[in-house]
Motif scaffolding. Structure first.
Motif, PDB file in Angstrom:
ATOM      1  N   LEU A  26       7.383  81.115  48.555  1.00 40.50           N
ATOM      2  CA  LEU A  26       7.158  79.909  47.744  1.00 40.50           C
ATOM      3  C   LEU A  26       8.477  79.443  47.115  1.00 40.50           C
ATOM      4  N   ARG A  27       9.277  80.407  46.662  1.00 35.37           N
ATOM      5  CA  ARG A  27      10.570  80.043  46.052  1.00 35.37           C
ATOM      6  C   ARG A  27      11.458  79.341  47.074  1.00 35.37           C
ATOM      7  N   LYS A  28      11.471  79.901  48.281  1.00 40.16           N
ATOM      8  CA  LYS A  28      12.313  79.308  49.324  1.00 40.16           C
ATOM      9  C   LYS A  28      11.893  77.873  49.602  1.00 40.16           C
ATOM     10  N   ARG A  29      10.605  77.619  49.489  1.00 40.09           N
ATOM     11  CA  ARG A  29      10.119  76.279  49.785  1.00 40.09           C
ATOM     12  C   ARG A  29      10.419  75.304  48.638  1.00 40.09           C
ATOM     13  N   PHE A  30      10.205  75.779  47.398  1.00 37.58           N
ATOM     14  CA  PHE A  30      10.175  74.821  46.294  1.00 37.58           C
ATOM     15  C   PHE A  30      11.279  74.962  45.246  1.00 37.58           C
ATOM     16  N   GLU A  31      12.059  76.053  45.317  1.00 42.43           N
ATOM     17  CA  GLU A  31      13.083  76.217  44.283  1.00 42.43           C
ATOM     18  C   GLU A  31      14.417  75.656  44.776  1.00 42.43           C
ATOM     19  N   ARG A  32      15.142  74.990  43.860  1.00 42.94           N
ATOM     20  CA  ARG A  32      16.486  74.519  44.237  1.00 42.94           C
ATOM     21  C   ARG A  32      17.399  75.698  44.514  1.00 42.94           C
ATOM     22  N   ASP A  33      17.281  76.731  43.659  1.00 43.47           N
ATOM     23  CA  ASP A  33      18.044  77.946  43.893  1.00 43.47           C
ATOM     24  C   ASP A  33      17.088  79.135  43.817  1.00 43.47           C
ATOM     25  N   PRO A  34      16.629  79.628  44.978  1.00 44.81           N
ATOM     26  CA  PRO A  34      15.637  80.713  44.977  1.00 44.81           C
ATOM     27  C   PRO A  34      16.122  81.955  44.224  1.00 44.81           C
ATOM     28  N   GLU A  35      17.440  82.113  44.105  1.00 48.52           N
ATOM     29  CA  GLU A  35      17.973  83.268  43.375  1.00 48.52           C
ATOM     30  C   GLU A  35      17.783  83.103  41.864  1.00 48.52           C
ATOM     31  N   GLN A  36      17.805  81.854  41.419  1.00 50.64           N
ATOM     32  CA  GLN A  36      17.632  81.555  39.990  1.00 50.64           C
ATOM     33  C   GLN A  36      16.380  80.700  39.822  1.00 50.64           C
ATOM     34  N   PRO A  37      15.180  81.295  40.022  1.00 48.67           N
ATOM     35  CA  PRO A  37      13.957  80.482  40.029  1.00 48.67           C
ATOM     36  C   PRO A  37      13.704  79.800  38.681  1.00 48.67           C
ATOM     37  N   ARG A  38      13.237  78.557  38.775  1.00 51.53           N
ATOM     38  CA  ARG A  38      12.903  77.832  37.546  1.00 51.53           C
ATOM     39  C   ARG A  38      11.398  77.617  37.417  1.00 51.53           C
ATOM     40  N   HIS A  39      10.660  77.866  38.537  1.00 50.87           N
ATOM     41  CA  HIS A  39       9.203  77.673  38.494  1.00 50.87           C
ATOM     42  C   HIS A  39       8.436  78.985  38.704  1.00 50.87           C
ATOM     43  N   PHE A  40       8.891  79.755  39.695  1.00 54.26           N
ATOM     44  CA  PHE A  40       8.166  80.984  40.024  1.00 54.26           C
ATOM     45  C   PHE A  40       8.938  82.176  39.448  1.00 54.26           C
ATOM     46  N   HIS A  41       8.516  82.618  38.246  1.00 57.72           N
ATOM     47  CA  HIS A  41       9.241  83.699  37.582  1.00 57.72           C
ATOM     48  C   HIS A  41       8.544  85.027  37.821  1.00 57.72           C
ATOM     49  N   THR A  42       9.359  86.061  38.005  1.00 57.49           N
ATOM     50  CA  THR A  42       8.811  87.414  38.062  1.00 57.49           C
ATOM     51  C   THR A  42       8.933  88.014  36.670  1.00 57.49           C
ATOM     52  N   VAL A  43       7.821  88.539  36.165  1.00 58.14           N
ATOM     53  CA  VAL A  43       7.878  89.229  34.876  1.00 58.14           C
ATOM     54  C   VAL A  43       7.842  90.710  35.195  1.00 58.14           C
ATOM     55  N   ARG A  44       8.978  91.325  35.084  1.00 60.80           N
ATOM     56  CA  ARG A  44       9.153  92.688  35.565  1.00 60.80           C
ATOM     57  C   ARG A  44       8.057  93.635  35.079  1.00 60.80           C
ATOM     58  N   GLY A  45       7.469  94.342  36.038  1.00 61.00           N
ATOM     59  CA  GLY A  45       6.464  95.348  35.697  1.00 61.00           C
ATOM     60  C   GLY A  45       5.094  94.771  35.374  1.00 61.00           C
ATOM     61  N   VAL A  46       4.982  93.460  35.284  1.00 61.41           N
ATOM     62  CA  VAL A  46       3.691  92.872  34.921  1.00 61.41           C
ATOM     63  C   VAL A  46       3.158  91.974  36.029  1.00 61.41           C
ATOM     64  N   GLY A  47       3.903  90.941  36.335  1.00 59.97           N
ATOM     65  CA  GLY A  47       3.387  90.013  37.337  1.00 59.97           C
ATOM     66  C   GLY A  47       4.271  88.779  37.454  1.00 59.97           C
ATOM     67  N   TYR A  48       3.641  87.625  37.349  1.00 60.19           N
ATOM     68  CA  TYR A  48       4.379  86.379  37.578  1.00 60.19           C
ATOM     69  C   TYR A  48       4.015  85.334  36.533  1.00 60.19           C
ATOM     70  N   ARG A  49       4.917  84.380  36.380  1.00 56.05           N
ATOM     71  CA  ARG A  49       4.611  83.242  35.520  1.00 56.05           C
ATOM     72  C   ARG A  49       5.092  81.987  36.229  1.00 56.05           C
ATOM     73  N   PHE A  50       4.231  80.993  36.217  1.00 54.30           N
ATOM     74  CA  PHE A  50       4.592  79.728  36.839  1.00 54.30           C
ATOM     75  C   PHE A  50       4.815  78.697  35.736  1.00 54.30           C
ATOM     76  N   THR A  51       5.930  77.991  35.808  1.00 54.02           N
ATOM     77  CA  THR A  51       6.131  76.890  34.871  1.00 54.02           C
ATOM     78  C   THR A  51       6.383  75.637  35.679  1.00 54.02           C
ATOM     79  N   SER A  52       5.634  74.572  35.339  1.00 51.67           N
ATOM     80  CA  SER A  52       5.769  73.365  36.158  1.00 51.67           C
ATOM     81  C   SER A  52       7.078  72.635  35.821  1.00 51.67           C
ATOM     82  N   GLU A  53       7.440  72.633  34.511  1.00 56.71           N
ATOM     83  CA  GLU A  53       8.734  72.022  34.154  1.00 56.71           C
ATOM     84  C   GLU A  53       9.585  73.081  33.484  1.00 56.71           C
ATOM     85  N   PRO A  54      10.811  73.248  33.930  1.00 57.34           N
ATOM     86  CA  PRO A  54      11.657  74.254  33.301  1.00 57.34           C
ATOM     87  C   PRO A  54      11.880  73.959  31.831  1.00 57.34           C
ATOM     88  N   ALA A  55      11.843  75.033  31.008  1.00 57.20           N
ATOM     89  CA  ALA A  55      11.980  74.861  29.571  1.00 57.20           C
ATOM     90  C   ALA A  55      13.398  74.425  29.231  1.00 57.20           C
TER      91      ALA A  55
END
Lengths: 236, 361
Positions: free
Chosen positions: A207-236
């Motif tokens: 998903l990051r590869k498809r939708f992130e400008r920089d998949p290495e520095q995701p602004r929408h699909f965040h990994t929360v280490r040890g827990v799961g994921y968080r999606f933000t539609s607009e970067p804070a």
């Protein structure tokens, strides 16, 4: 089951087909049976059912091939494989062919019913998209949940697989919240989960590869280490 | 599945290597012998040349031709000079060529025997691999054949337990479960019969059997299945049509013929099976006719092959018809199949000898 679902049983073992059909009808589903692979592909593409119960060993083309043909015709109908083999190889082959779930014969009736219910529930959950939210827009990307198609920030067309779309929906539904991997598994794979949590990580990468400008520095699909994921539609 | 095939590839490579080494060895031996023979031949010629020189020396010392020839009988005089006589020369050449021919033919014979044995071994290996492949596919189909009725019987019984259906539905589920169990039973019996035939452990007795009665008894076993599938069944048996055969073999044959017919009609709209028994000349002929899937006439013989499965619903493990033919032929009878084509039903005919004849082979 409240709403009636249309289920197609593809099984050449007549007694088994009859037995499954009767039980699903008792659960208020509309059921149709076919006993060979070619006819199955034809019926599925003619009128896409809500679920296909697909035997692997069929006269003519086998169940895996039926599933591949249906998928390559762009049909995302959920497929539950039933098979007499049940080896690990078969399981993998079934999933690779595009199956959603896999049940080895002889199975328990309750198990079958539970899986059918789980798949249909997932289908309905995915289908329940209020009109306004049909198209998800975030960071210059847009995605239509009905057509599985969208466009990324750079103007490229993005057609998602059903799984990818479901994961996107699971995340977007609770945008801003942390969602555990288990939650995603439960939502997207449902009953009796078999993929590892790693599998989801791979989907997130896609998903990051498809939708992130920089998949290495995701602004929408965040990994929360040890827990799961968080999606933000607009970067804070 | 890859393990036995890759090991087969290993054996093949080892074989080819062995063959190459043997051929090289045989060729080396032949060439070495030929070279040795030529060397010996040259050596003999050189010896004779020495004799000629010695003869000349003797002559110079005053020996007469007769004395020289007595000492060197293989020499003769041509134009007044001693040379190797034509006869001796020819004998030498003959000896060389006969040796060459012998080594050549021995080498070729050795190679031929070698290639022959390797061919025999390779063929045995190939047949073994083919059988193994058939067995593998048999195992897959047998597990399918076991698990499908098992799954179905289980489902019927669980449905009975879970839903407590009304009487009519209950009977239907019970019939279906019984049908599945009888198919399982049939499969197990076939597997055992096949194992016994393979080991040559089958001892068939000859008894007087009323085939009409035997057919009815066999059909009774299929009652549940016939009912569950809504098959119309007709039996015509001439009274007193008796054959001399083994009762267990007769039962296996009849059961497999009926089972085959039931499978054939499983997807037919108005399924119908006719079974007839009649005396015909020295035989008693049992015919099972169905209006099911049928087959291409070219497949008629193939149907009786071991582990052969025609594509189609409920094609089985590929043992039933094989056992039919084996059992019938072991008792000096004949089994035949015919069909007007796919979808046009089929007819299976088994002729048992009325009086025991010797088995065909």
């Amino acid at each position: 089951m409240s709403a009636q679902s249309r289920i197609l049983i593809v099984e050449d073992e007549r007694n088994l087909a009859l037995g499954i059909a009767e039980n699903l009808r008792a659960e208020a589903h509309a059921v149709e049976c076919v006993d060979d692979g070619e006819r199955a592909v034809e019926r599925i593409l003619q009128a896409v059912p809500d679920l296909v119960l697909l035997d692997v060993m069929l006269p003519g083309i086998d169940g895996f091939e039926v599933c591949r043909r249906v998928r390559s015709a762009g049909c995302n109908v959920p497929v539950l494989f039933l098979t007499a083999k049940g080896g690990v190889d078969d399981r993998v082959q079934g999933l690779e062919a595009g199956g959603d779930d896999y049940l080895a014969k002889p199975f328990q009736l309750r198990e079958l019913l539970a899986r059918v219910t789980a798949i249909l529930r997932r289908q309905r959950w995915y289908g329940e998209v209020p009109g306004a939210e049909r198209v998800l827009r975030f960071g210059g990307n847009e995605f239509d949940f009905r057509s599985f198609a969208g466009r990324s920030f750079d103007g490229r067309e993005q057609v998602l697989t059903q799984r990818e779309a479901m994961i996107l929906k699971a995340l977007a539904e609770r945008a801003g919240e942390v969602i555990s991997r288990e939650d995603v598994l439960e939502k997207v794979w449902g009953y009796d989960v078999y993929p590892s949590t790693r599998t989801i990580d791979n989907f997130i990468l896609r998903l990051r590869k498809r939708f992130e400008r920089d998949p290495e520095q995701p602004r929408h699909f965040h990994t929360v280490r040890g827990v799961g994921y968080r999606f933000t539609s607009e970067p804070a | 599945m890859t393990a036995p095939l890759s090991s087969l590839r290993g054996v093949r490579i080892a074989f080819l290597t062995l063959l190459a080494v043997c051929v090289a060895q045989a060729a080396y031996w032949t060439i070495d012998q030929a070279l040795y023979t030529s060397r010996m031949h040259d050596q003999r010629l050189a010896e004779h040349a020495r004799d000629v020189r010695a003869a000349l020396e003797l002559e110079q010392r005053g020996a007469t031709r007769e004395e020289v020839l007595a000492l060197y009988p293989e020499l003769s005089y041509v134009d007044g000079a001693p040379v190797l006589s034509a006869g001796a020369r020819a004998a030498l050449d003959d000896a060389r060529s006969s040796r060459l021919v012998r080594y050549g033919s021995e080498g070729a014979f050795f190679l031929l025997v070698l290639c022959g044995s390797i061919w025999v071994l390779a063929r045995a290996l190939r047949q073994d691999a083919a059988l193994r492949r058939r067995q593998q596919s048999f195992l897959a189909s047998a597990s399918h054949e076991f698990k499908s009725p098992l799954a179905s019987a289980r489902l019927s019984i669980e449905t009975l337990a879970l839903r407590d259906p009304p009487k009519e539905q209950r009977d239907k589920l019970a019939d279906r479960a019984l049908d599945d169990l009888s198919r399982l039973d049939g499969l197990i019996v076939n597997l055992l019969d096949n194992a016994q035939l393979e080991e040559g452990r089958v001892r068939l007795v000859r008894e007087r059997i009323d085939l009409g009665k035997a057919a009815r008894a066999t059909l009774a076993e299929f009652e549940g299945r016939v009912r569950a599938n809504g098959v119309e069944l007709e039996v015509r048996a001439e009274p007193g049509a008796e054959c001399l055969a083994d009762p267990v073999a007769v039962h296996s044959v009849l059961r497999n013929l009926v089972d085959n017919a039931l499978k054939a009609v499983s997807a037919t709209r108005a399924p119908r099976i006719e079974l007839s028994v009649r005396a015909q000349g020295d035989d008693v002929v049992t015919t099972v006719r169905d209006n099911g899937v049928g087959f291409e006439s070219s497949a008629a013989e193939r149907l009786f092959d071991k582990f052969h499965r025609e594509p189609g619903p409920r094609s089985g493990a590929g043992l039933g018809l094989y056992l039919v033919r084996r059992f019938v032929e072991l008792q000096g009878g004949v089994a035949r199949a015919s069909s007007a084509g796919p979808g046009s039903g089929a007819q299976f005919e088994v002729a048992w000898p009325r009086a025991a004849r010797e088995p065909a082979s």
